[in-house]
Design a protein around this motif. Sequence first.
Motif, PDB file in Angstrom:
ATOM      1  N   HIS A 102       0.798  -1.215   0.000  1.00 10.94           N
ATOM      2  CA  HIS A 102       0.000   0.000   0.000  1.00 10.94           C
ATOM      3  C   HIS A 102       0.831   1.266   0.000  1.00 10.94           C
ATOM      4  CE1 HIS A 102      -3.561  -2.375   0.613  1.00 10.94           C
ATOM      5  NE2 HIS A 102      -2.982  -2.973   1.632  1.00 10.94           N
ATOM      6  N   ASN A 103       2.162   1.175   0.122  1.00  6.89           N
ATOM      7  CA  ASN A 103       2.956   2.384   0.298  1.00  6.89           C
ATOM      8  C   ASN A 103       3.547   2.948  -0.987  1.00  6.89           C
ATOM      9  OD1 ASN A 103       4.835   0.374   0.008  1.00  6.89           O
ATOM     10  ND2 ASN A 103       6.233   1.184   1.538  1.00  6.89           N
ATOM     11  N   THR A 104       3.422   2.298  -2.112  1.00  9.32           N
ATOM     12  CA  THR A 104       3.925   2.821  -3.382  1.00  9.32           C
ATOM     13  C   THR A 104       2.984   2.397  -4.492  1.00  9.32           C
ATOM     14  OG1 THR A 104       5.206   0.890  -4.026  1.00  9.32           O
ATOM     15  CG2 THR A 104       6.311   2.467  -2.585  1.00  9.32           C
ATOM     16  N   ASN A 105       3.335   2.753  -5.714  1.00  6.57           N
ATOM     17  CA  ASN A 105       2.523   2.359  -6.858  1.00  6.57           C
ATOM     18  C   ASN A 105       2.776   0.922  -7.284  1.00  6.57           C
ATOM     19  OD1 ASN A 105       1.358   4.883  -6.979  1.00  6.57           O
ATOM     20  ND2 ASN A 105       2.901   5.680  -8.380  1.00  6.57           N
ATOM     21  N   GLN A 106       3.807   0.284  -6.755  1.00  5.66           N
ATOM     22  CA  GLN A 106       4.117  -1.094  -7.122  1.00  5.66           C
ATOM     23  C   GLN A 106       3.193  -2.049  -6.358  1.00  5.66           C
ATOM     24  OE1 GLN A 106       6.093  -2.035  -9.545  1.00  5.66           O
ATOM     25  NE2 GLN A 106       6.776   0.038  -9.926  1.00  5.66           N
ATOM     26  N   GLN A 107       2.432  -2.823  -7.074  1.00 11.12           N
ATOM     27  CA  GLN A 107       1.534  -3.780  -6.453  1.00 11.12           C
ATOM     28  C   GLN A 107       2.207  -5.149  -6.407  1.00 11.12           C
ATOM     29  OE1 GLN A 107      -1.545  -3.160  -5.026  1.00 11.12           O
ATOM     30  NE2 GLN A 107      -0.787  -1.082  -5.292  1.00 11.12           N
ATOM     31  N   ILE A 108       2.406  -5.645  -5.207  1.00 13.91           N
ATOM     32  CA  ILE A 108       2.976  -6.972  -5.039  1.00 13.91           C
ATOM     33  C   ILE A 108       1.920  -7.874  -4.439  1.00 13.91           C
ATOM     34  CG2 ILE A 108       5.349  -6.144  -4.809  1.00 13.91           C
ATOM     35  CD1 ILE A 108       5.109  -6.581  -1.787  1.00 13.91           C
ATOM     36  N   SER A 109       2.073  -9.152  -4.675  1.00 11.83           N
ATOM     37  CA  SER A 109       1.213 -10.149  -4.059  1.00 11.83           C
ATOM     38  C   SER A 109       2.086 -11.344  -3.716  1.00 11.83           C
ATOM     39  CB  SER A 109       0.070 -10.537  -4.992  1.00 11.83           C
ATOM     40  OG  SER A 109       0.568 -11.058  -6.211  1.00 11.83           O
ATOM     41  N   PHE A 110       1.503 -12.294  -3.029  1.00  7.02           N
ATOM     42  CA  PHE A 110       2.248 -13.461  -2.588  1.00  7.02           C
ATOM     43  C   PHE A 110       1.487 -14.725  -2.933  1.00  7.02           C
ATOM     44  CE2 PHE A 110       5.605 -11.335  -0.397  1.00  7.02           C
ATOM     45  CZ  PHE A 110       5.059 -10.104  -0.090  1.00  7.02           C
ATOM     46  N   ILE A 111       2.229 -15.750  -3.326  1.00  7.92           N
ATOM     47  CA  ILE A 111       1.671 -17.069  -3.590  1.00  7.92           C
ATOM     48  C   ILE A 111       2.504 -18.085  -2.816  1.00  7.92           C
ATOM     49  CG2 ILE A 111       0.740 -16.465  -5.863  1.00  7.92           C
ATOM     50  CD1 ILE A 111       3.198 -17.795  -7.137  1.00  7.92           C
ATOM     51  N   THR A 112       2.029 -19.298  -2.764  1.00  9.64           N
ATOM     52  CA  THR A 112       2.760 -20.367  -2.091  1.00  9.64           C
ATOM     53  C   THR A 112       3.204 -21.386  -3.134  1.00  9.64           C
ATOM     54  OG1 THR A 112       1.411 -20.045  -0.126  1.00  9.64           O
ATOM     55  CG2 THR A 112       2.632 -22.114  -0.274  1.00  9.64           C
TER      56      THR A 112
END
Length: 77
Positions: free
Chosen positions: A5-15
């Motif tokens: 939420h702190n920049t324009n880069q959207q990250i996500s996580f998978i397993t």
Amino acid sequence: MATSHNTNQQISFITSNKGQRLLVLNEHVYRCNKKTNRRKYWVCMISGCPLTVHTDENDAYLRGGTGDHEHESSSDF
């Protein structure tokens, strides 16, 4: 899935199939290479790719991963 939420880069996580947490940024997958008390250092899953991503201890995006990869994206996640 968590996102930054702190920049324009959207990250996500998978397993992974082996239960390892992986970071996804711009359709590229990274594995955690090193952890400190304040940062996590992620490296591209494709061997030889020099791109890295840094997150804070809460997995918020800090920097990296914005250069051009020399391989196709990991669209099979």
